[in-house]
Scaffold this motif. Structure first.
Motif, PDB file in Angstrom:
ATOM      1  N   ASN A 150       0.873  -1.041  -0.002  1.00  0.00           N
ATOM      2  CA  ASN A 150       0.030   0.023   0.009  1.00  0.00           C
ATOM      3  C   ASN A 150       0.850   1.261   0.003  1.00  0.00           C
ATOM      4  O   ASN A 150       0.436   2.428   0.461  1.00  0.00           O
ATOM      5  N   ILE A 151       2.184   1.307  -0.379  1.00  0.00           N
ATOM      6  CA  ILE A 151       3.272   2.131  -0.445  1.00  0.00           C
ATOM      7  C   ILE A 151       4.015   2.102  -1.621  1.00  0.00           C
ATOM      8  O   ILE A 151       4.367   1.082  -2.064  1.00  0.00           O
ATOM      9  N   LEU A 152       4.416   3.186  -2.223  1.00  0.00           N
ATOM     10  CA  LEU A 152       5.577   3.078  -3.320  1.00  0.00           C
ATOM     11  C   LEU A 152       4.840   2.290  -4.373  1.00  0.00           C
ATOM     12  O   LEU A 152       5.827   1.935  -5.233  1.00  0.00           O
ATOM     13  N   THR A 153       3.784   2.031  -4.570  1.00  0.00           N
ATOM     14  CA  THR A 153       3.152   1.194  -5.779  1.00  0.00           C
ATOM     15  C   THR A 153       3.431   2.007  -7.137  1.00  0.00           C
ATOM     16  O   THR A 153       3.596   1.167  -8.253  1.00  0.00           O
ATOM     17  N   HIS A 154       3.614   3.136  -7.247  1.00  0.00           N
ATOM     18  CA  HIS A 154       3.825   3.918  -8.355  1.00  0.00           C
ATOM     19  C   HIS A 154       5.196   3.504  -8.932  1.00  0.00           C
ATOM     20  O   HIS A 154       5.541   3.921 -10.189  1.00  0.00           O
ATOM     21  N   ILE A 155       6.224   2.954  -8.176  1.00  0.00           N
ATOM     22  CA  ILE A 155       7.570   2.617  -8.767  1.00  0.00           C
ATOM     23  C   ILE A 155       7.746   1.006  -8.992  1.00  0.00           C
ATOM     24  O   ILE A 155       8.611   0.523  -9.553  1.00  0.00           O
ATOM     25  N   HIS A 156       6.280   0.502  -8.974  1.00  0.00           N
ATOM     26  CA  HIS A 156       6.375  -1.169  -9.074  1.00  0.00           C
ATOM     27  C   HIS A 156       7.015  -1.375 -10.462  1.00  0.00           C
ATOM     28  O   HIS A 156       6.766  -0.686 -11.458  1.00  0.00           O
ATOM     29  N   ASN A 157       7.897  -2.626 -10.599  1.00  0.00           N
ATOM     30  CA  ASN A 157       8.444  -2.994 -11.967  1.00  0.00           C
ATOM     31  C   ASN A 157       9.504  -1.993 -12.455  1.00  0.00           C
ATOM     32  O   ASN A 157      10.274  -2.373 -13.504  1.00  0.00           O
ATOM     33  N   ASN A 158       9.784  -0.836 -11.887  1.00  0.00           N
ATOM     34  CA  ASN A 158      10.864  -0.101 -12.404  1.00  0.00           C
ATOM     35  C   ASN A 158      12.005  -0.568 -11.780  1.00  0.00           C
ATOM     36  O   ASN A 158      12.228  -1.248 -10.919  1.00  0.00           O
ATOM     37  N   GLU A 159      13.137   0.013 -12.687  1.00  0.00           N
ATOM     38  CA  GLU A 159      14.594  -0.263 -12.117  1.00  0.00           C
ATOM     39  C   GLU A 159      14.921   0.460 -10.964  1.00  0.00           C
ATOM     40  O   GLU A 159      14.548   1.499 -10.631  1.00  0.00           O
TER      41      GLU A 159
END
Length: 258
Positions: A150-159
Protein backbone atom coordinates in the motif's frame (compact mmCIF):
# COMPACT_ATOMS: atom_id res chain seq x y z
CA UNK A 1 68.80 75.43 95.97
CA UNK A 2 70.57 72.27 94.77
CA UNK A 3 67.40 70.24 95.00
CA UNK A 4 65.43 72.83 93.02
CA UNK A 5 68.13 72.90 90.37
CA UNK A 6 68.12 69.13 90.14
CA UNK A 7 64.33 68.98 89.77
CA UNK A 8 64.39 71.61 87.04
CA UNK A 9 67.09 69.69 85.22
CA UNK A 10 65.14 66.44 85.36
CA UNK A 11 61.96 68.13 84.11
CA UNK A 12 63.93 69.67 81.27
CA UNK A 13 65.43 66.30 80.29
CA UNK A 14 62.01 64.63 80.35
CA UNK A 15 60.41 67.32 78.18
CA UNK A 16 63.32 67.16 75.76
CA UNK A 17 63.07 63.35 75.53
CA UNK A 18 59.36 63.51 74.86
CA UNK A 19 59.87 66.18 72.26
CA UNK A 20 62.54 64.11 70.50
CA UNK A 21 60.33 61.05 70.42
CA UNK A 22 57.49 63.17 69.10
CA UNK A 23 59.77 64.57 66.39
CA UNK A 24 61.04 61.11 65.37
CA UNK A 25 57.67 59.33 65.49
CA UNK A 26 56.36 60.58 62.12
CA UNK A 27 59.67 59.72 60.50
CA UNK A 28 59.57 56.18 61.92
CA UNK A 29 55.89 55.70 60.91
CA UNK A 30 56.58 56.93 57.37
CA UNK A 31 59.45 54.46 57.01
CA UNK A 32 57.27 51.64 58.30
CA UNK A 33 54.48 52.54 55.82
CA UNK A 34 56.89 52.60 52.89
CA UNK A 35 58.35 49.27 54.00
CA UNK A 36 54.88 47.69 54.11
CA UNK A 37 53.96 49.21 50.74
CA UNK A 38 57.13 47.82 49.16
CA UNK A 39 56.42 44.42 50.65
CA UNK A 40 52.88 44.45 49.23
CA UNK A 41 54.18 45.44 45.80
CA UNK A 42 56.68 42.57 45.87
CA UNK A 43 53.97 40.12 46.88
CA UNK A 44 51.65 41.48 44.16
CA UNK A 45 54.36 41.14 41.53
CA UNK A 46 54.99 37.56 42.65
CA UNK A 47 51.26 36.76 42.46
CA UNK A 48 51.01 38.34 39.00
CA UNK A 49 53.90 36.15 37.83
CA UNK A 50 52.18 33.05 39.19
CA UNK A 51 48.88 34.02 37.53
CA UNK A 52 50.71 34.63 34.25
CA UNK A 53 52.34 31.21 34.53
CA UNK A 54 48.94 29.61 35.09
CA UNK A 55 47.46 31.51 32.15
CA UNK A 56 50.34 30.39 29.95
CA UNK A 57 49.76 26.80 31.09
CA UNK A 58 46.01 27.03 30.40
CA UNK A 59 46.66 28.59 26.98
CA UNK A 60 49.08 25.79 26.14
CA UNK A 61 46.56 23.16 27.25
CA UNK A 62 43.81 24.81 25.18
CA UNK A 63 46.10 24.91 22.15
CA UNK A 64 46.92 21.23 22.58
CA UNK A 65 43.22 20.39 22.99
CA UNK A 66 42.36 22.42 19.89
CA UNK A 67 45.10 20.68 17.91
CA UNK A 68 43.92 17.30 19.18
CA UNK A 69 40.30 18.07 18.27
CA UNK A 70 41.32 19.29 14.84
CA UNK A 71 43.45 16.18 14.33
CA UNK A 72 40.55 13.95 15.35
CA UNK A 73 38.27 15.74 12.89
CA UNK A 74 40.87 15.40 10.14
CA UNK A 75 41.33 11.70 10.89
CA UNK A 76 37.57 11.24 10.98
CA UNK A 77 37.22 13.00 7.64
CA UNK A 78 39.93 10.81 6.14
CA UNK A 79 38.68 7.53 7.61
CA UNK A 80 34.88 7.73 7.73
CA UNK A 81 32.83 4.87 6.35
CA UNK A 82 31.40 3.95 2.94
CA UNK A 83 27.83 2.71 2.54
CA UNK A 84 25.29 2.23 -0.25
CA UNK A 85 22.08 4.20 -0.38
CA UNK A 86 19.65 1.81 -2.03
CA UNK A 87 16.77 3.33 -3.99
CA UNK A 88 18.29 6.79 -4.50
CA UNK A 89 21.04 8.18 -6.73
CA UNK A 90 22.17 10.95 -4.36
CA UNK A 91 23.75 11.00 -0.90
CA UNK A 92 22.22 12.49 2.26
CA UNK A 93 23.34 15.89 3.50
CA UNK A 94 26.63 15.59 5.39
CA UNK A 95 27.87 12.58 3.42
CA UNK A 96 30.22 12.67 0.43
CA UNK A 97 29.03 11.41 -2.93
CA UNK A 98 31.27 8.77 -4.55
CA UNK A 99 29.23 7.50 -7.50
CA UNK A 100 25.70 6.50 -8.48
CA UNK A 101 24.50 3.53 -10.43
CA UNK A 102 22.03 0.69 -10.88
CA UNK A 103 21.13 -2.03 -8.40
CA UNK A 104 21.87 -5.47 -9.86
CA UNK A 105 22.13 -9.12 -8.84
CA UNK A 106 21.55 -12.67 -10.00
CA UNK A 107 18.23 -13.67 -11.59
CA UNK A 108 15.51 -14.57 -9.12
CA UNK A 109 15.16 -18.08 -10.65
CA UNK A 110 18.89 -18.93 -10.65
CA UNK A 111 20.38 -20.96 -7.85
CA UNK A 112 23.93 -19.95 -8.69
CA UNK A 113 25.82 -16.72 -9.29
CA UNK A 114 26.06 -14.09 -6.52
CA UNK A 115 23.69 -13.77 -3.59
CA UNK A 116 24.25 -10.08 -2.91
CA UNK A 117 22.88 -6.94 -4.53
CA UNK A 118 25.47 -4.69 -6.16
CA UNK A 119 25.53 -1.00 -6.98
CA UNK A 120 26.84 -1.10 -10.56
CA UNK A 121 28.39 2.12 -11.84
CA UNK A 122 26.57 4.07 -14.54
CA UNK A 123 29.91 4.57 -16.27
CA UNK A 124 31.47 1.13 -16.91
CA UNK A 125 34.99 0.90 -18.25
CA UNK A 126 36.09 -2.18 -20.19
CA UNK A 127 39.46 -3.93 -20.12
CA UNK A 128 41.75 -3.59 -23.12
CA UNK A 129 41.28 -6.31 -25.71
CA UNK A 130 37.66 -7.02 -24.74
CA UNK A 131 38.34 -10.35 -22.93
CA UNK A 132 35.40 -12.79 -22.80
CA UNK A 133 34.42 -16.31 -21.66
CA UNK A 134 31.71 -18.87 -22.48
CA UNK A 135 30.95 -20.06 -18.96
CA UNK A 136 30.09 -17.18 -16.66
CA UNK A 137 27.91 -15.98 -13.85
CA UNK A 138 25.10 -13.67 -14.91
CA UNK A 139 24.03 -10.38 -13.39
CA UNK A 140 20.69 -8.65 -13.95
CA UNK A 141 19.22 -5.29 -13.14
CA UNK A 142 16.94 -5.13 -10.10
CA UNK A 143 13.25 -4.22 -10.17
CA UNK A 144 10.82 -3.24 -7.44
CA UNK A 145 8.17 -5.94 -6.95
CA UNK A 146 5.74 -4.05 -4.72
CA UNK A 147 2.36 -4.02 -6.46
CA UNK A 148 0.68 -5.78 -3.50
CA UNK A 149 1.85 -3.15 -1.00
CA UNK A 150 0.00 0.00 0.00
CA UNK A 151 3.06 2.26 -0.41
CA UNK A 152 5.37 3.17 -3.32
CA UNK A 153 3.24 1.24 -5.81
CA UNK A 154 3.92 3.91 -8.46
CA UNK A 155 7.46 2.56 -8.86
CA UNK A 156 6.46 -1.11 -9.21
CA UNK A 157 8.43 -2.99 -11.91
CA UNK A 158 10.80 -0.06 -12.37
CA UNK A 159 14.56 -0.44 -12.10
CA UNK A 160 16.31 0.53 -8.87
CA UNK A 161 18.98 3.27 -8.53
CA UNK A 162 21.70 3.44 -5.91
CA UNK A 163 24.51 5.68 -4.69
CA UNK A 164 27.80 5.01 -2.94
CA UNK A 165 28.33 7.50 -0.12
CA UNK A 166 30.97 8.26 2.49
CA UNK A 167 30.06 9.36 5.98
CA UNK A 168 32.35 11.02 8.54
CA UNK A 169 31.97 8.20 11.06
CA UNK A 170 31.46 4.45 11.14
CA UNK A 171 28.12 3.33 9.66
CA UNK A 172 25.65 0.63 10.50
CA UNK A 173 22.35 -0.52 9.05
CA UNK A 174 19.86 -1.17 11.84
CA UNK A 175 16.98 -3.46 10.76
CA UNK A 176 13.74 -3.00 12.64
CA UNK A 177 14.16 0.75 13.34
CA UNK A 178 13.72 3.96 11.37
CA UNK A 179 15.64 6.13 13.84
CA UNK A 180 19.17 5.84 15.24
CA UNK A 181 20.37 5.24 18.76
CA UNK A 182 22.05 7.95 20.85
CA UNK A 183 25.44 8.95 19.49
CA UNK A 184 24.52 8.07 15.90
CA UNK A 185 23.31 10.30 13.06
CA UNK A 186 20.58 9.20 10.66
CA UNK A 187 21.86 9.00 7.08
CA UNK A 188 18.55 7.72 5.73
CA UNK A 189 15.73 5.38 6.71
CA UNK A 190 13.48 3.10 4.74
CA UNK A 191 12.26 -0.48 4.44
CA UNK A 192 14.05 -3.79 4.58
CA UNK A 193 13.87 -5.54 1.20
CA UNK A 194 15.11 -8.85 -0.24
CA UNK A 195 14.09 -11.54 -2.72
CA UNK A 196 10.75 -13.36 -2.50
CA UNK A 197 10.59 -16.15 0.08
CA UNK A 198 10.13 -19.02 -2.43
CA UNK A 199 12.47 -17.87 -5.19
CA UNK A 200 15.38 -20.11 -6.05
CA UNK A 201 17.94 -17.35 -5.80
CA UNK A 202 18.05 -15.83 -2.33
CA UNK A 203 19.48 -12.35 -1.71
CA UNK A 204 20.79 -10.31 1.18
CA UNK A 205 18.56 -7.96 3.11
CA UNK A 206 19.15 -4.34 2.15
CA UNK A 207 17.72 -1.03 3.40
CA UNK A 208 15.84 0.70 0.57
CA UNK A 209 15.17 4.41 1.04
CA UNK A 210 11.67 5.38 2.21
CA UNK A 211 11.54 7.85 -0.69
CA UNK A 212 12.75 5.35 -3.26
CA UNK A 213 12.85 6.52 -6.87
CA UNK A 214 13.27 4.88 -10.26
CA UNK A 215 16.62 4.52 -11.99
CA UNK A 216 17.64 6.74 -14.89
CA UNK A 217 16.23 5.34 -18.16
CA UNK A 218 13.92 2.97 -16.29
CA UNK A 219 10.59 1.70 -17.63
CA UNK A 220 7.72 -0.07 -15.92
CA UNK A 221 7.90 -3.17 -18.08
CA UNK A 222 8.02 -6.51 -16.27
CA UNK A 223 11.54 -7.52 -17.30
CA UNK A 224 12.34 -9.30 -14.04
CA UNK A 225 15.91 -10.08 -13.06
CA UNK A 226 17.05 -9.42 -9.48
CA UNK A 227 13.83 -8.57 -7.65
CA UNK A 228 13.15 -6.57 -4.49
CA UNK A 229 10.27 -7.33 -2.13
CA UNK A 230 9.25 -5.83 1.19
CA UNK A 231 9.89 -7.94 4.29
CA UNK A 232 7.58 -8.99 7.12
CA UNK A 233 8.25 -10.76 10.40
CA UNK A 234 7.13 -14.33 11.11
CA UNK A 235 6.04 -14.58 14.72
CA UNK A 236 7.34 -17.50 16.74
CA UNK A 237 11.04 -17.64 17.37
CA UNK A 238 10.89 -13.95 16.42
CA UNK A 239 8.83 -12.51 19.24
CA UNK A 240 5.58 -10.61 18.63
CA UNK A 241 5.48 -8.22 20.36
CA UNK A 242 7.68 -6.33 19.96
CA UNK A 243 7.39 -7.36 16.27
CA UNK A 244 4.16 -7.51 14.30
CA UNK A 245 3.62 -10.03 11.51
CA UNK A 246 1.39 -7.62 9.60
CA UNK A 247 3.76 -4.67 9.37
CA UNK A 248 6.63 -4.02 6.98
CA UNK A 249 10.07 -4.12 8.61
CA UNK A 250 11.75 -0.72 8.67
CA UNK A 251 15.46 0.04 8.68
CA UNK A 252 17.87 2.91 9.31
CA UNK A 253 21.39 3.61 8.11
CA UNK A 254 23.27 5.48 10.84
CA UNK A 255 26.73 7.03 11.14
CA UNK A 256 28.60 7.41 14.40
CA UNK A 257 28.97 10.89 15.84
CA UNK A 258 30.74 10.14 19.16
Amino acid sequence: MFVASTVCFLVFMYVTSVACRADREPECSRFHYEEQLLEKMVRMEFNVERIQQRLDSVSESCAKLEDSTRLKEEVKDQVGSVYTRWGRDTCPTGSSFIYDGFVAGSHYTHTGSGVNYLCLSKEPRWANGSPTASEVGLIYGAEYEINTANILTHIHNNEVPCAACKSRGATIMIPGRNICYHGWKLEYYGYLMASFQSHAGSKEFICVDSEAMVAEGSNSGDQNGALLYFVKAVCGALKCPPYDGNKLITCAVCSQTK
